[in-house]
Design a protein around this motif. Structure first.
Motif, PDB file in Angstrom:
ATOM      1  N   PHE A  37      39.449  40.926  30.981  1.00 36.51           N
ATOM      2  CA  PHE A  37      39.133  40.744  30.231  1.00 36.51           C
ATOM      3  C   PHE A  37      39.576  41.863  28.773  1.00 36.51           C
ATOM      4  O   PHE A  37      39.603  40.178  27.363  1.00 36.51           O
ATOM      5  N   GLN A  38      39.415  42.526  28.669  1.00 36.13           N
ATOM      6  CA  GLN A  38      40.775  43.328  27.332  1.00 36.13           C
ATOM      7  C   GLN A  38      42.184  42.814  26.624  1.00 36.13           C
ATOM      8  O   GLN A  38      41.848  41.871  25.781  1.00 36.13           O
TER       9      GLN A  38
ATOM     10  N   LEU B 297      32.392  45.936  30.410  1.00 41.66           N
ATOM     11  CA  LEU B 297      33.794  44.194  29.959  1.00 41.66           C
ATOM     12  C   LEU B 297      34.340  45.167  29.093  1.00 41.66           C
ATOM     13  O   LEU B 297      36.085  44.849  29.070  1.00 41.66           O
TER      14      LEU B 297
ATOM     15  N   GLN C 120      26.134  44.375  30.855  1.00 42.52           N
ATOM     16  CA  GLN C 120      28.314  43.961  31.196  1.00 42.52           C
ATOM     17  C   GLN C 120      28.487  44.092  29.818  1.00 42.52           C
ATOM     18  O   GLN C 120      30.171  44.455  30.329  1.00 42.52           O
TER      19      GLN C 120
ATOM     20  N   ASP D 256      35.811  48.235  29.788  1.00 43.94           N
ATOM     21  CA  ASP D 256      36.906  48.928  30.242  1.00 43.94           C
ATOM     22  C   ASP D 256      37.813  48.421  30.976  1.00 43.94           C
ATOM     23  O   ASP D 256      38.187  48.929  32.375  1.00 43.94           O
ATOM     24  N   ASP D 257      37.536  47.266  30.674  1.00 44.44           N
ATOM     25  CA  ASP D 257      37.944  45.791  32.249  1.00 44.44           C
ATOM     26  C   ASP D 257      39.345  45.173  31.495  1.00 44.44           C
ATOM     27  O   ASP D 257      39.141  44.929  30.492  1.00 44.44           O
TER      28      ASP D 257
ATOM     29  N   ALA E 284      30.640  38.219  35.276  1.00 41.53           N
ATOM     30  CA  ALA E 284      29.919  39.324  34.789  1.00 41.53           C
ATOM     31  C   ALA E 284      28.155  39.362  35.159  1.00 41.53           C
ATOM     32  O   ALA E 284      27.901  40.636  36.239  1.00 41.53           O
TER      33      ALA E 284
END
Length: 519
Positions: free
Chosen positions: A138-139, A132, A128, A134-135, A253
């Motif tokens: 979240f970034q 994350l 996960q 690529d989220d 997640a």
């Protein structure tokens, strides 16, 4: 060479088995000795009866024989009862040992399940974390956390520098007694209270030391660090809040990917381990009580046994019996000499058995004290979750030379436990996303573990920070809490032990006994 937590606990358990084995052997030996002494006294009584037949007239002989026979019969009956009681106590200890061994195996299996679940959760978390990366949400949150972290770090560094300046630049002011007298009196402020005469002389002192010019500078030296500290703490709170949001996103997640059942299973496994630990304590206390009963029997402290033994001893110690023996020593006949020699030999054997028993009783007391101390250490070890598979110890001599030193009384239980605490380390968890880690972790007061923000909730240490000043102990969190943590409860530092005690174990002492080897 390091040693893993489970292997370390297994080594302590092996040492515990050695202590219990020696305790049991000595108790059995003492019990047999007590019986042997009783039988020797019986044979001594028979020898006196034979001596009376040779030297006394029938009337006196019959009276003496009756007294001896009564005491002898009572002692013989008590010896049989004593032997049955000893056998019962020994069987109780064996039954408790079997039950405890089964619990230890259950705990080992539960700990292995716990380790397996940890591995599953870590693998799921790592997947996960990669996802994350690529989220976008979240970034964005990670970037915000990084920025807040940098601000918090810079604020703390400025605070520390201001506090250093306060210490160094303020020293000349603090070293001036006249300046500090006026400062502490509040001179030049609304807090200053003095009569006219004191005001006059204080004004002279103020002019002498240049107080009016120096006071604002000293006040600023003290005020700036306080304000900066307040600001730094606010920034720290902001950074921690952002980190908590990151944890919440990551937890969501992981749960969405199937982590929630695993975390629930981990919590159940932890609860099972704690339940087994409580049952082990109960077994140990039962064994302690049974061992105390056996020790009393082995040392002849059973009231009925003591009464029978004292009755026989009293019968053989009467003045007429001693007179009979003394007269037999004065006359030289073959039969007399043979019986007297046998009586002397019997009494010499009793003295030898008594002397050896005294040494064995002291040894037994030492072993009992050492066993209880080792039980205390094992309790703390498990309570701190030091047997967790992620736990390790830098010093393998903890289960070698240091263990032997403790068992032989060279170091106290508190000192030995302190070596365990200082040597312990936790394996590092995975890091946030694509390498995010708070810069504040490099500080001695960091709540984060070295190597990155942990995605696991590490076992708590109610004994305080580890050997690195707290850097190995993260704050709570992980996957939202509720798994992998140590059991609740507190214990005092500096070697105080928190293991609950019931039954007859009494007050524990941690001063260390000199046992003279044997381990």
């Amino acid at each position: 060479m390091s040693i893993r937590g489970p292997e370390a606990l297994a080594s302590l358990e092996e040492a515990m088995r050695d202590i219990r084995r020696e305790e049991d052997e000595i108790s059995r030996r003492l019990a047999r000795t007590a019986e042997k002494i009783g039988k020797i006294k019986e044979s001594e009584a028979e020898l006196f009866r034979q001596l009376a037949q040779l030297r006394l007239d029938p009337a006196i002989q019959g009276e003496l024989d009756g007294r001896i026979s009564t005491a002898e019969t009572k002692a013989r009956a008590m010896l049989k009862s004593h032997a049955r009681d000893v056998e019962t106590a020994e069987q109780t200890i064996k039954d408790v040992d079997v039950a405890r061994a089964a619990l230890v195996e259950q705990r080992k299996a539960a700990n292995e399940r716990f380790e397996d679940l940890q591995g599953q959760l870590k693998a799921l978390n790592d997947r996960q974390v990669a996802a994350l990366a690529d989220d976008a949400a979240f970034q964005a949150k990670r970037s915000e956390a990084e920025e807040l972290d940098r601000v918090a770090e810079q604020s703390m560094r400025k605070t520390e520098q201001a506090e250093t300046d306060r210490e160094e630049k303020g020293r000349p002011y603090r070293d001036d007694p006249l300046f500090m007298y006026l400062w502490e009196a509040g001179y030049g402020t609304s807090n200053y209270r003095a009569n006219n005469l004191i005001r006059y002389f204080d004004g002279m002192v103020a002019s002498l030391v240049g107080f009016q010019k120096a006071r604002p500078n000293f006040a600023m030296l003290n005020e700036i660090p306080m304000r900066l500290r307040e600001h730094a703490e606010r920034q720290e709170a902001n950074a921690q809040a952002a980190e908590a949001e990151l944890e919440a996103l990551q937890l969501a997640a992981v749960d969405a990917a199937g982590g929630k059942p695993i975390r629930a299973a981990l919590a159940a496994a932890q609860a099972e381990i704690e339940k087994i630990d409580a049952q082990i304590v109960e077994c140990e206390d039962k064994r302690d009580t049974a061992a105390k009963t056996l020790q009393d029997l082995a040392e002849g402290r059973d009231p009925a046994f003591e009464n029978a033994a004292s009755t026989l001893a009293e019968a053989l110690g009467r003045e007429d019996i001693q007179t009979l023996l003394a007269q037999a020593r004065l006359t030289r006949t073959g039969q007399d000499d043979t019986i007297v020699a046998q009586i002397d030999e019997a009494r010499a054997r009793i003295r030898e058995e008594d002397e050896e028993s005294r040494e064995q009783r002291e040894r037994l007391k030492t072993l009992a004290a050492r066993r209880r101390e080792l039980e205390d250490i094992q309790w703390e070890f498990k309570k701190q979750r030091f047997d967790d598979p992620r736990s390790s110890f830098r010093e393998d001599k903890l289960v070698g030379d240091l263990l032997n030193d403790f068992l032989r009384g060279g170091i106290t239980a508190a000192t030995y436990w302190d070596h365990w605490r200082k040597s312990q380390n936790w394996a590092q968890g995975s890091e946030w996303g694509a390498g995010y880690k708070p810069t504040r972790q490099q500080r001695d007061n960091s709540p984060w573990p070295q190597g990155g923000g942990s995605t696991f909730q590490w076992p708590d240490s109610s004994f305080g920070s580890g050997p690195s000043g707290g850097k190995n102990k993260p704050k709570g969190g992980g996957f939202g809490g509720g798994w992998g943590g140590g059991s609740s409860g507190s214990s005092s530092g500096g070697g105080g032990f928190s293991r609950p005690r019931t039954g007859s174990s009494g007050t524990r002492k941690h001063s260390g006994f000199k046992t003279g080897g044997g381990f």
